[in-house]
Design a protein around this motif. Structure first.
Motif, PDB file in Angstrom:
ATOM      1  N   ILE A 140       0.715  -1.287   0.043  1.00 16.54           N
ATOM      2  CA  ILE A 140      -0.051   0.130   0.025  1.00 16.54           C
ATOM      3  C   ILE A 140       0.941   1.290   0.113  1.00 16.54           C
ATOM      4  CG2 ILE A 140      -1.734   1.302   1.500  1.00 16.54           C
ATOM      5  CD1 ILE A 140      -2.954  -1.040   2.188  1.00 16.54           C
ATOM      6  N   GLY A 141       0.433   2.287  -0.872  1.00 21.99           N
ATOM      7  CA  GLY A 141       1.066   3.615  -1.004  1.00 21.99           C
ATOM      8  C   GLY A 141       2.669   3.422  -1.048  1.00 21.99           C
ATOM      9  N   ARG A 142       3.358   4.248  -0.012  1.00 19.55           N
ATOM     10  CA  ARG A 142       4.713   4.126   0.113  1.00 19.55           C
ATOM     11  C   ARG A 142       5.088   3.444   1.344  1.00 19.55           C
ATOM     12  NH1 ARG A 142       7.144  10.017  -0.404  1.00 19.55           N
ATOM     13  NH2 ARG A 142       8.998   8.733  -0.814  1.00 19.55           N
ATOM     14  N   TYR A 143       4.287   2.499   2.041  1.00 19.56           N
ATOM     15  CA  TYR A 143       4.630   1.994   2.935  1.00 19.56           C
ATOM     16  C   TYR A 143       5.728   1.046   3.032  1.00 19.56           C
ATOM     17  CZ  TYR A 143      -0.026   3.025   4.813  1.00 19.56           C
ATOM     18  OH  TYR A 143      -1.239   3.570   5.217  1.00 19.56           O
ATOM     19  N   CYS A 144       6.356   0.354   1.995  1.00 22.58           N
ATOM     20  CA  CYS A 144       7.427  -0.384   1.979  1.00 22.58           C
ATOM     21  C   CYS A 144       8.677   0.557   2.043  1.00 22.58           C
ATOM     22  CB  CYS A 144       7.534  -1.051   0.711  1.00 22.58           C
ATOM     23  SG  CYS A 144       8.802  -2.232   0.292  1.00 22.58           S
ATOM     24  N   GLN A 145       8.741   1.743   1.159  1.00 24.76           N
ATOM     25  CA  GLN A 145       9.586   2.764   1.270  1.00 24.76           C
ATOM     26  C   GLN A 145       9.963   3.124   2.824  1.00 24.76           C
ATOM     27  OE1 GLN A 145       7.383   2.333  -1.249  1.00 24.76           O
ATOM     28  NE2 GLN A 145       7.965   2.912  -3.288  1.00 24.76           N
ATOM     29  N   PHE A 146       8.730   3.384   3.634  1.00 29.04           N
ATOM     30  CA  PHE A 146       8.935   3.721   4.832  1.00 29.04           C
ATOM     31  C   PHE A 146       9.129   2.470   5.707  1.00 29.04           C
ATOM     32  CE2 PHE A 146       6.433   7.363   3.431  1.00 29.04           C
ATOM     33  CZ  PHE A 146       7.090   8.430   3.830  1.00 29.04           C
ATOM     34  N   SER A 147       9.748   1.362   5.111  1.00 32.15           N
ATOM     35  CA  SER A 147      10.174   0.415   5.685  1.00 32.15           C
ATOM     36  C   SER A 147       9.254  -0.851   6.531  1.00 32.15           C
ATOM     37  CB  SER A 147      11.243   0.857   6.962  1.00 32.15           C
ATOM     38  OG  SER A 147      12.237   1.604   6.394  1.00 32.15           O
ATOM     39  N   GLN A 148       8.059  -0.733   5.950  1.00 34.04           N
ATOM     40  CA  GLN A 148       7.120  -1.864   6.295  1.00 34.04           C
ATOM     41  C   GLN A 148       7.563  -2.773   5.593  1.00 34.04           C
ATOM     42  OE1 GLN A 148       2.910  -0.937   6.518  1.00 34.04           O
ATOM     43  NE2 GLN A 148       2.430  -3.278   7.326  1.00 34.04           N
ATOM     44  N   LYS A 149       8.676  -3.858   5.795  1.00 36.27           N
ATOM     45  CA  LYS A 149       9.384  -4.717   4.899  1.00 36.27           C
ATOM     46  C   LYS A 149      10.072  -5.708   5.744  1.00 36.27           C
ATOM     47  CE  LYS A 149      12.591  -3.407   1.951  1.00 36.27           C
ATOM     48  NZ  LYS A 149      13.258  -2.518   0.870  1.00 36.27           N
ATOM     49  N   LEU A 150      10.128  -7.073   5.483  1.00 41.00           N
ATOM     50  CA  LEU A 150      10.623  -7.919   6.464  1.00 41.00           C
ATOM     51  C   LEU A 150      11.467  -8.919   5.310  1.00 41.00           C
ATOM     52  CD1 LEU A 150      11.065  -9.465   9.188  1.00 41.00           C
ATOM     53  CD2 LEU A 150       8.821 -10.812   8.631  1.00 41.00           C
ATOM     54  N   SER A 151      12.640  -9.146   5.891  1.00 40.94           N
ATOM     55  CA  SER A 151      13.394 -10.322   5.202  1.00 40.94           C
ATOM     56  C   SER A 151      14.098 -11.208   6.273  1.00 40.94           C
ATOM     57  CB  SER A 151      14.938  -9.594   4.526  1.00 40.94           C
ATOM     58  OG  SER A 151      15.824 -10.502   4.276  1.00 40.94           O
ATOM     59  N   ILE A 152      13.883 -12.541   6.223  1.00 39.87           N
ATOM     60  CA  ILE A 152      14.209 -13.450   6.986  1.00 39.87           C
ATOM     61  C   ILE A 152      14.836 -14.775   6.576  1.00 39.87           C
ATOM     62  CG2 ILE A 152      12.236 -13.314   8.579  1.00 39.87           C
ATOM     63  CD1 ILE A 152      10.681 -15.591   7.585  1.00 39.87           C
ATOM     64  N   ALA A 160      16.202 -25.329   7.605  1.00 37.89           N
ATOM     65  CA  ALA A 160      15.473 -26.710   7.263  1.00 37.89           C
ATOM     66  C   ALA A 160      15.085 -27.628   8.550  1.00 37.89           C
ATOM     67  CB  ALA A 160      16.216 -27.634   6.363  1.00 37.89           C
ATOM     68  N   ILE A 161      16.210 -27.442   9.403  1.00 39.64           N
ATOM     69  CA  ILE A 161      16.129 -28.222  10.763  1.00 39.64           C
ATOM     70  C   ILE A 161      16.176 -27.347  11.847  1.00 39.64           C
ATOM     71  CG2 ILE A 161      16.475 -30.375   9.687  1.00 39.64           C
ATOM     72  CD1 ILE A 161      19.421 -30.008  10.744  1.00 39.64           C
ATOM     73  N   PRO A 162      15.878 -27.530  13.100  1.00 40.93           N
ATOM     74  CA  PRO A 162      16.101 -26.680  14.226  1.00 40.93           C
ATOM     75  C   PRO A 162      17.546 -26.931  14.889  1.00 40.93           C
ATOM     76  CG  PRO A 162      14.666 -28.327  14.831  1.00 40.93           C
ATOM     77  CD  PRO A 162      14.692 -28.605  13.386  1.00 40.93           C
ATOM     78  N   GLY A 163      18.046 -25.954  15.415  1.00 40.81           N
ATOM     79  CA  GLY A 163      19.182 -25.919  16.199  1.00 40.81           C
ATOM     80  C   GLY A 163      20.251 -25.248  15.359  1.00 40.81           C
ATOM     81  N   ALA A 164      20.185 -24.948  13.993  1.00 39.44           N
ATOM     82  CA  ALA A 164      21.168 -24.439  13.156  1.00 39.44           C
ATOM     83  C   ALA A 164      21.276 -22.776  13.710  1.00 39.44           C
ATOM     84  CB  ALA A 164      21.045 -24.418  11.648  1.00 39.44           C
ATOM     85  N   SER A 165      22.381 -22.423  13.376  1.00 41.58           N
ATOM     86  CA  SER A 165      22.520 -21.059  14.011  1.00 41.58           C
ATOM     87  C   SER A 165      21.875 -19.903  12.912  1.00 41.58           C
ATOM     88  CB  SER A 165      24.068 -20.485  13.829  1.00 41.58           C
ATOM     89  OG  SER A 165      24.701 -21.162  14.825  1.00 41.58           O
ATOM     90  N   PRO A 166      21.122 -19.074  13.624  1.00 42.43           N
ATOM     91  CA  PRO A 166      20.389 -18.261  12.675  1.00 42.43           C
ATOM     92  C   PRO A 166      21.246 -17.300  11.924  1.00 42.43           C
ATOM     93  CG  PRO A 166      20.121 -17.225  14.909  1.00 42.43           C
ATOM     94  CD  PRO A 166      20.840 -18.706  14.896  1.00 42.43           C
ATOM     95  N   SER A 167      20.814 -17.234  10.412  1.00 41.26           N
ATOM     96  CA  SER A 167      21.576 -16.282   9.616  1.00 41.26           C
ATOM     97  C   SER A 167      20.506 -15.544   8.718  1.00 41.26           C
ATOM     98  CB  SER A 167      22.371 -17.342   8.675  1.00 41.26           C
ATOM     99  OG  SER A 167      21.462 -18.194   7.826  1.00 41.26           O
ATOM    100  N   PRO A 168      19.921 -14.664   9.297  1.00 43.62           N
ATOM    101  CA  PRO A 168      18.909 -13.807   8.646  1.00 43.62           C
ATOM    102  C   PRO A 168      19.686 -12.946   7.767  1.00 43.62           C
ATOM    103  CG  PRO A 168      19.582 -12.976  10.929  1.00 43.62           C
ATOM    104  CD  PRO A 168      20.203 -14.113  10.768  1.00 43.62           C
ATOM    105  N   THR A 169      18.949 -12.555   6.698  1.00 41.97           N
ATOM    106  CA  THR A 169      19.678 -11.614   5.748  1.00 41.97           C
ATOM    107  C   THR A 169      19.748 -10.262   6.230  1.00 41.97           C
ATOM    108  OG1 THR A 169      18.297 -12.842   3.937  1.00 41.97           O
ATOM    109  CG2 THR A 169      19.211 -10.619   3.423  1.00 41.97           C
TER     110      THR A 169
END
Length: 378
Positions: free
Chosen positions: A112-124, A128-137
């Motif tokens: 909607i509108g410029r919401y994404c430009q105003f940072s309403q966005k998510l990168s994760i 595949a399996i639990p226990g691995a170290s998180p490596s978010p983008t």
């Protein structure tokens, strides 16, 4: 011998994964899925950096329907804040529950509108399996707009962003999140259904004195062990307490089952078959109809048999609007102290996905496989 040990460890990991419960992550915690305040261009990615996301987990995007939306997109569209080349269906009804059905990087924006430009966005980044170290983008560097950042998601430009994707869908109410909760080693691909209690009404005091509103809603649904109830409410304005039938009928929090939940939205996993009863313990909210009775089946396909609505004598004072009765003193409770269930939460009890193999079945498969491996080496 070393190969045998390695293969045994792999089988053990698969077995553990097959009985793991999905984690429900409320995106942004109390901030909700909204335009971040204070020009924080990395607010959602900062939130995600402290979490671990695994295939089968659920993202809950908490927003007001038609005020925001959620669209999964590829990285190029995410960086450019455009809904071109969408992945899946645009979701316009909140709260939205999305199941993570594949490993790798996932990208979500509000179109909607410029919401994404105003940072309403998510990168994760999803493992595949639990226990691995998180490596978010890493958060994408976004040049802040020249106009002041809006407060509470109301930028001046509110025209819809172009999209070539499919038409919007309404995931409110009883929904099957996109994708499946696939547990390696299960005999089939099982899906947990997320039921948004009361649909757009939310977990609130019903209007117009309809004291059976929530049970009327439940009568059209089927609830199975492993399904998730999402109680959508403003934190500290309402709460959720599971109680036995006698306490449900009397609208009292005596003999509580589990922990009182005061932070919304609350995600509760149905971990056992039978009748389940939930009330709001604040003031006279329960007496005014903020109560829910459901019947949970052990397996899918059975006809739903929710407990009939309990007949309650309406109070003499007019029914309140939007959950604000005159008497708002907390109802007496002998249960445990409230807990904060916002953010990344593991629903109470294991999520038993219908159709998946039980631990005993997994062990039954594991033993002959290990015997074959041992025979090969010895």
């Amino acid at each position: 011998m070393a190969k045998f040990v390695m293969m045994s460890m792999v089988f053990a990991v698969v077995l553990l994964k097959s009985v793991a419960a999905p984690t429900v992550h409320v995106v942004g915690d109390s901030m909700g899925w909204d335009v971040p305040n204070n020009d924080d261009t990395a607010a959602f990615n900062t939130w995600a950096a402290t979490k671990q996301f695994v295939v089968g987990d659920i993202l809950t995007f908490n927003f007001a329907s038609n005020s925001h939306d959620v669209q999964q997109v590829p990285k190029a569209s995410y960086d450019a804040c455009t809904a071109s080349n969408p992945i899946g269906t645009l979701i316009t009804t909140g709260p939205a529950n999305i199941t993570l059905d594949s490993p790798g990087d996932h990208y979500y924006i509000c179109t909607i509108g410029r919401y994404c430009q105003f940072s309403q966005k998510l990168s994760i980044s999803v493992s595949a399996i639990p226990g691995a170290s998180p490596s978010p983008t890493l958060p994408t560097t976004t040049t802040p707009p020249t106009t002041p950042s809006p407060n509470s998601g109301t930028p001046e430009d509110c025209t819809l962003a172009p999209t070539s994707g499919p038409t919007a869908s309404s995931p409110g109410g009883s929904t099957t999140p996109p994708g499946s909760i696939s547990t390696p080693g299960s005999s089939s691909t099982a899906v947990s259904t997320v039921h948004v209690v009361g649909d757009s009404m939310g977990w609130d005091v019903p209007n117009n004195g309809d004291i059976a509103a929530f049970n009327t809603w439940a009568a059209t649904k089927q609830f199975v062990v492993g399904d998730i109830l999402t109680f959508n409410f403003a934190s500290n304005s309402h709460d959720v307490q599971q109680v036995p039938k006698a306490s449900y009928d009397a609208c009292t929090a005596s003999n509580p089952i589990g922990t009182l939940i005061t932070t919304g939205p609350a995600n509760v996993t149905l971990d056992s078959p039978g009748d389940h009863y939930y009330i709001c313990t604040i003031g006279r909210h329960c007496q005014f109809g903020q109560k829910l009775s459901i019947s949970v089946s052990a397996t899918p396909g059975a006809s739903p048999s929710p407990t009939p609505p309990t007949t309650t004598t309406p109070p003499t004072t007019p029914s309140p609007n939007s959950g604000t009765p005159e008497d708002c003193t907390p109802a007496p409770t002998s249960g445990p102290t409230p807990s904060n269930q916002g953010g990344s939460t593991t629903p109470p009890g294991p999520a038993s996905t219908p159709g998946s193999s039980s631990p005993a079945a997994s062990v039954g498969i594991l033993v002959p496989m290990m015997a074959v491996v041992m025979g090969f080496f010895f």
